[in-house]
Design a protein around this motif. Structure first.
Motif, PDB file in Angstrom:
ATOM      1  N   GLY A 180       0.811  -1.210   0.000  1.00 25.23           N
ATOM      2  CA  GLY A 180       0.000   0.000   0.000  1.00 25.23           C
ATOM      3  C   GLY A 180       0.845   1.261   0.000  1.00 25.23           C
ATOM      4  N   THR A 181       1.933   1.241   0.789  1.00 20.78           N
ATOM      5  CA  THR A 181       2.824   2.410   0.846  1.00 20.78           C
ATOM      6  C   THR A 181       3.492   2.652  -0.504  1.00 20.78           C
ATOM      7  OG1 THR A 181       3.252   2.032   3.204  1.00 20.78           O
ATOM      8  CG2 THR A 181       4.806   3.440   2.016  1.00 20.78           C
ATOM      9  N   LEU A 182       3.939   1.578  -1.154  1.00 21.41           N
ATOM     10  CA  LEU A 182       4.559   1.715  -2.477  1.00 21.41           C
ATOM     11  C   LEU A 182       3.554   2.270  -3.494  1.00 21.41           C
ATOM     12  CD1 LEU A 182       6.670  -1.577  -2.684  1.00 21.41           C
ATOM     13  CD2 LEU A 182       7.542   0.775  -2.500  1.00 21.41           C
ATOM     14  N   ALA A 183       2.327   1.766  -3.441  1.00 21.73           N
ATOM     15  CA  ALA A 183       1.298   2.208  -4.393  1.00 21.73           C
ATOM     16  C   ALA A 183       0.929   3.668  -4.171  1.00 21.73           C
ATOM     17  CB  ALA A 183       0.063   1.323  -4.277  1.00 21.73           C
ATOM     18  N   VAL A 184       0.660   4.030  -2.921  1.00 22.67           N
ATOM     19  CA  VAL A 184       0.246   5.402  -2.629  1.00 22.67           C
ATOM     20  C   VAL A 184       1.411   6.370  -2.834  1.00 22.67           C
ATOM     21  CG1 VAL A 184      -0.623   6.962  -0.835  1.00 22.67           C
ATOM     22  CG2 VAL A 184      -1.549   4.652  -1.036  1.00 22.67           C
ATOM     23  N   GLY A 185       2.617   5.979  -2.386  1.00 20.78           N
ATOM     24  CA  GLY A 185       3.788   6.826  -2.596  1.00 20.78           C
ATOM     25  C   GLY A 185       4.073   7.045  -4.068  1.00 20.78           C
ATOM     26  N   GLY A 186       3.909   5.990  -4.868  1.00 21.67           N
ATOM     27  CA  GLY A 186       4.087   6.122  -6.309  1.00 21.67           C
ATOM     28  C   GLY A 186       3.078   7.071  -6.922  1.00 21.67           C
ATOM     29  N   LEU A 187       1.829   7.001  -6.447  1.00 22.05           N
ATOM     30  CA  LEU A 187       0.775   7.895  -6.942  1.00 22.05           C
ATOM     31  C   LEU A 187       1.106   9.343  -6.615  1.00 22.05           C
ATOM     32  CD1 LEU A 187      -2.077   8.273  -8.185  1.00 22.05           C
ATOM     33  CD2 LEU A 187      -2.983   8.001  -5.861  1.00 22.05           C
ATOM     34  N   PHE A 188       1.530   9.591  -5.358  1.00 21.67           N
ATOM     35  CA  PHE A 188       1.866  10.956  -4.953  1.00 21.67           C
ATOM     36  C   PHE A 188       3.091  11.480  -5.701  1.00 21.67           C
ATOM     37  CE2 PHE A 188      -0.168  10.444  -0.467  1.00 21.67           C
ATOM     38  CZ  PHE A 188      -1.423  10.565  -1.048  1.00 21.67           C
ATOM     39  N   LEU A 219       3.926  10.543  -8.784  1.00 20.44           N
ATOM     40  CA  LEU A 219       3.480  10.765 -10.162  1.00 20.44           C
ATOM     41  C   LEU A 219       2.681  12.057 -10.280  1.00 20.44           C
ATOM     42  CD1 LEU A 219       3.442   9.469 -13.000  1.00 20.44           C
ATOM     43  CD2 LEU A 219       1.308   8.329 -12.341  1.00 20.44           C
ATOM     44  N   TYR A 220       1.927  12.378  -9.235  1.00 17.06           N
ATOM     45  CA  TYR A 220       1.130  13.609  -9.211  1.00 17.06           C
ATOM     46  C   TYR A 220       1.562  14.455  -8.005  1.00 17.06           C
ATOM     47  CZ  TYR A 220      -1.812  11.023 -12.487  1.00 17.06           C
ATOM     48  OH  TYR A 220      -2.266  10.308 -13.557  1.00 17.06           O
ATOM     49  N   PRO A 221       2.673  15.171  -8.128  1.00 18.24           N
ATOM     50  CA  PRO A 221       3.248  15.909  -6.990  1.00 18.24           C
ATOM     51  C   PRO A 221       2.328  16.954  -6.392  1.00 18.24           C
ATOM     52  CG  PRO A 221       4.285  16.547  -9.063  1.00 18.24           C
ATOM     53  CD  PRO A 221       3.462  15.341  -9.348  1.00 18.24           C
ATOM     54  N   GLN A 222       1.302  17.381  -7.123  1.00 14.68           N
ATOM     55  CA  GLN A 222       0.371  18.357  -6.572  1.00 14.68           C
ATOM     56  C   GLN A 222      -0.465  17.768  -5.440  1.00 14.68           C
ATOM     57  OE1 GLN A 222       0.251  17.048  -9.588  1.00 14.68           O
ATOM     58  NE2 GLN A 222      -1.848  16.651 -10.305  1.00 14.68           N
ATOM     59  N   LEU A 223      -0.474  16.453  -5.330  1.00 18.22           N
ATOM     60  CA  LEU A 223      -1.249  15.810  -4.266  1.00 18.22           C
ATOM     61  C   LEU A 223      -0.576  15.909  -2.903  1.00 18.22           C
ATOM     62  CD1 LEU A 223      -2.451  12.526  -6.053  1.00 18.22           C
ATOM     63  CD2 LEU A 223      -3.785  14.583  -5.560  1.00 18.22           C
ATOM     64  N   SER A 224       0.739  15.998  -2.881  1.00 19.81           N
ATOM     65  CA  SER A 224       1.450  16.048  -1.608  1.00 19.81           C
ATOM     66  C   SER A 224       2.856  16.592  -1.813  1.00 19.81           C
ATOM     67  CB  SER A 224       1.525  14.653  -0.975  1.00 19.81           C
ATOM     68  OG  SER A 224       2.297  14.690   0.213  1.00 19.81           O
ATOM     69  N   TRP A 225       3.306  17.452  -0.887  1.00 22.03           N
ATOM     70  CA  TRP A 225       4.660  17.985  -0.988  1.00 22.03           C
ATOM     71  C   TRP A 225       5.679  17.011  -0.389  1.00 22.03           C
ATOM     72  CZ3 TRP A 225       7.565  18.718   3.403  1.00 22.03           C
ATOM     73  CH2 TRP A 225       6.884  18.782   4.615  1.00 22.03           C
ATOM     74  N   SER A 226       5.205  16.013   0.342  1.00 20.83           N
ATOM     75  CA  SER A 226       6.096  15.002   0.936  1.00 20.83           C
ATOM     76  C   SER A 226       5.512  13.619   0.647  1.00 20.83           C
ATOM     77  CB  SER A 226       6.233  15.235   2.444  1.00 20.83           C
ATOM     78  OG  SER A 226       7.135  14.328   3.035  1.00 20.83           O
ATOM     79  N   PRO A 227       5.630  13.140  -0.585  1.00 19.85           N
ATOM     80  CA  PRO A 227       4.869  11.959  -1.021  1.00 19.85           C
ATOM     81  C   PRO A 227       5.110  10.690  -0.231  1.00 19.85           C
ATOM     82  CG  PRO A 227       6.574  12.529  -2.618  1.00 19.85           C
ATOM     83  CD  PRO A 227       6.483  13.679  -1.661  1.00 19.85           C
ATOM     84  N   ALA A 277       6.598  10.174   2.854  1.00 18.05           N
ATOM     85  CA  ALA A 277       6.212  10.278   4.267  1.00 18.05           C
ATOM     86  C   ALA A 277       4.692  10.310   4.398  1.00 18.05           C
ATOM     87  CB  ALA A 277       6.826  11.533   4.884  1.00 18.05           C
ATOM     88  N   ASP A 278       4.048  11.039   3.501  1.00 16.41           N
ATOM     89  CA  ASP A 278       2.587  11.134   3.513  1.00 16.41           C
ATOM     90  C   ASP A 278       1.958   9.761   3.256  1.00 16.41           C
ATOM     91  OD1 ASP A 278       0.412  12.698   3.957  1.00 16.41           O
ATOM     92  OD2 ASP A 278       0.456  13.747   2.053  1.00 16.41           O
ATOM     93  N   ALA A 279       2.525   9.026   2.289  1.00 20.20           N
ATOM     94  CA  ALA A 279       2.016   7.690   1.967  1.00 20.20           C
ATOM     95  C   ALA A 279       2.221   6.729   3.137  1.00 20.20           C
ATOM     96  CB  ALA A 279       2.713   7.155   0.722  1.00 20.20           C
ATOM     97  N   TYR A 280       3.380   6.831   3.779  1.00 23.50           N
ATOM     98  CA  TYR A 280       3.704   5.974   4.928  1.00 23.50           C
ATOM     99  C   TYR A 280       2.671   6.155   6.044  1.00 23.50           C
ATOM    100  CZ  TYR A 280       6.453   4.363   8.988  1.00 23.50           C
ATOM    101  OH  TYR A 280       6.892   3.747  10.137  1.00 23.50           O
ATOM    102  N   ILE A 281       2.345   7.417   6.342  1.00 25.11           N
ATOM    103  CA  ILE A 281       1.377   7.696   7.406  1.00 25.11           C
ATOM    104  C   ILE A 281      -0.027   7.279   6.980  1.00 25.11           C
ATOM    105  CG2 ILE A 281       0.274   9.557   8.711  1.00 25.11           C
ATOM    106  CD1 ILE A 281       2.945  11.007   8.667  1.00 25.11           C
ATOM    107  N   PHE A 282      -0.351   7.548   5.726  1.00 27.36           N
ATOM    108  CA  PHE A 282      -1.657   7.188   5.162  1.00 27.36           C
ATOM    109  C   PHE A 282      -1.922   5.692   5.345  1.00 27.36           C
ATOM    110  CE2 PHE A 282      -4.337   5.670   1.768  1.00 27.36           C
ATOM    111  CZ  PHE A 282      -5.253   6.681   1.485  1.00 27.36           C
ATOM    112  N   VAL A 283      -1.002   4.865   4.862  1.00 29.36           N
ATOM    113  CA  VAL A 283      -1.194   3.414   4.898  1.00 29.36           C
ATOM    114  C   VAL A 283      -0.960   2.866   6.306  1.00 29.36           C
ATOM    115  CG1 VAL A 283      -0.444   1.217   3.920  1.00 29.36           C
ATOM    116  CG2 VAL A 283      -0.529   3.249   2.472  1.00 29.36           C
ATOM    117  N   GLY A 284       0.018   3.423   7.025  1.00 28.04           N
ATOM    118  CA  GLY A 284       0.300   2.958   8.380  1.00 28.04           C
ATOM    119  C   GLY A 284      -0.875   3.153   9.317  1.00 28.04           C
ATOM    120  N   THR A 285      -1.573   4.269   9.173  1.00 28.75           N
ATOM    121  CA  THR A 285      -2.753   4.523   9.999  1.00 28.75           C
ATOM    122  C   THR A 285      -3.846   3.505   9.701  1.00 28.75           C
ATOM    123  OG1 THR A 285      -2.278   6.883  10.138  1.00 28.75           O
ATOM    124  CG2 THR A 285      -4.540   6.210  10.565  1.00 28.75           C
ATOM    125  N   LEU A 286      -4.035   3.210   8.420  1.00 27.21           N
ATOM    126  CA  LEU A 286      -5.031   2.210   8.039  1.00 27.21           C
ATOM    127  C   LEU A 286      -4.677   0.848   8.630  1.00 27.21           C
ATOM    128  CD1 LEU A 286      -7.494   1.280   6.425  1.00 27.21           C
ATOM    129  CD2 LEU A 286      -5.998   0.995   4.444  1.00 27.21           C
TER     130      LEU A 286
END
Length: 229
Positions: A127-135, A137-145, A147-156
């Motif tokens: 999940g972290t690889l997928a979400v981090g890759g998405l962020f 690919l689209y840098p406007q989604l997050s300025w820290s892709p 770390a943001d993905a890690y917290i996103f998936v880790g919380t889930l």
């Protein structure tokens, strides 16, 4: 001013300033509710889930104002998992009076099996690889892709483990906090950063409580160790 505009202004207005940083109402109220939810989770109270639902709803506004799409997505997942967690705890194995120990504990807690840990770790990594890759690919989604993905998936992952009554829930929160603290301060969400520090202390206490309860249960009935809660 329309009602949505007024609500946005109220939620993201400045509550107070401390150490040169402004603390937003949404950041403060949402995280206080998150602390309440964590404390209720420690006591294994089913009311942890409504508290997490409300905290997630409020923090959507805070993360959106900081342009952290991963944070917004994380809170939307928190809302969804809170509903699922409520359902899981209502149908799960209830704790006995001895296990409750005078608290309002709702379920029996246990360590996950090695297979369950493997699935949780694999799902978190993928999940972290997928979400981090998405962020990325689209840098406007997050300025820290990443770390943001890690917290996103880790919380889930942490909430899924909590819903299942696994002690590993607390370990997942510890790992999320290690990245969440610097990211929150760097995003201008000072109160979130402070709350992450408090989370860290509460998580250690909660981990000790669930760990001891799980070990005591296993010692009294070894056949039950590693079985679904």
């Amino acid at each position: 001013m329309s009602a949505p505009e007024w609500l946005d202004t109220a939620l993201n207005g400045t509550a107070f300033e401390a150490f040169g940083q402004s603390v937003k109402w949404s950041d403060m109220v949402g995280n206080v509710m998150g602390l309440i939810a964590l404390a209720l989770g420690w006591r294994r109270s089913i009311w942890t889930w409504p508290a997490q639902f409300l905290a997630g709803a409020i923090l959507v506004a805070a993360y959106a104002s900081a342009q952290l799409s991963g944070g917004v997505g994380k809170q939307l997942l928190v809302i969804g998992v809170a509903v699922w967690g409520w359902y899981q705890w209502r149908r799960g194995a209830p704790a006995s009076a001895e296990e409750r120990g005078g608290a309002d504990g709702r379920i029996t807690v246990r360590f996950a099996t090695w297979r369950e840990r493997g699935w949780l770790l694999a799902g978190t990594a993928a999940g972290t690889l997928a979400v981090g890759g998405l962020f990325t690919l689209y840098p406007q989604l997050s300025w820290s892709p990443w770390a943001d993905a890690y917290i996103f998936v880790g919380t889930l992952a942490a909430m899924v483990a909590q819903a299942r009554g696994w002690v590993e829930f607390w370990f997942a929160w510890l790992l999320v906090d290690l990245v969440g603290v610097p990211l929150a301060f760097g995003s201008g969400l000072a109160f979130s950063g402070l709350v992450y520090v408090i989370y860290f202390v509460l998580v250690l206490w909660g981990l000790r409580d669930w760990w001891l309860r799980s070990r005591a249960k296993a010692a009294n009935d070894p056949a039950l160790e590693g079985t679904p809660a």
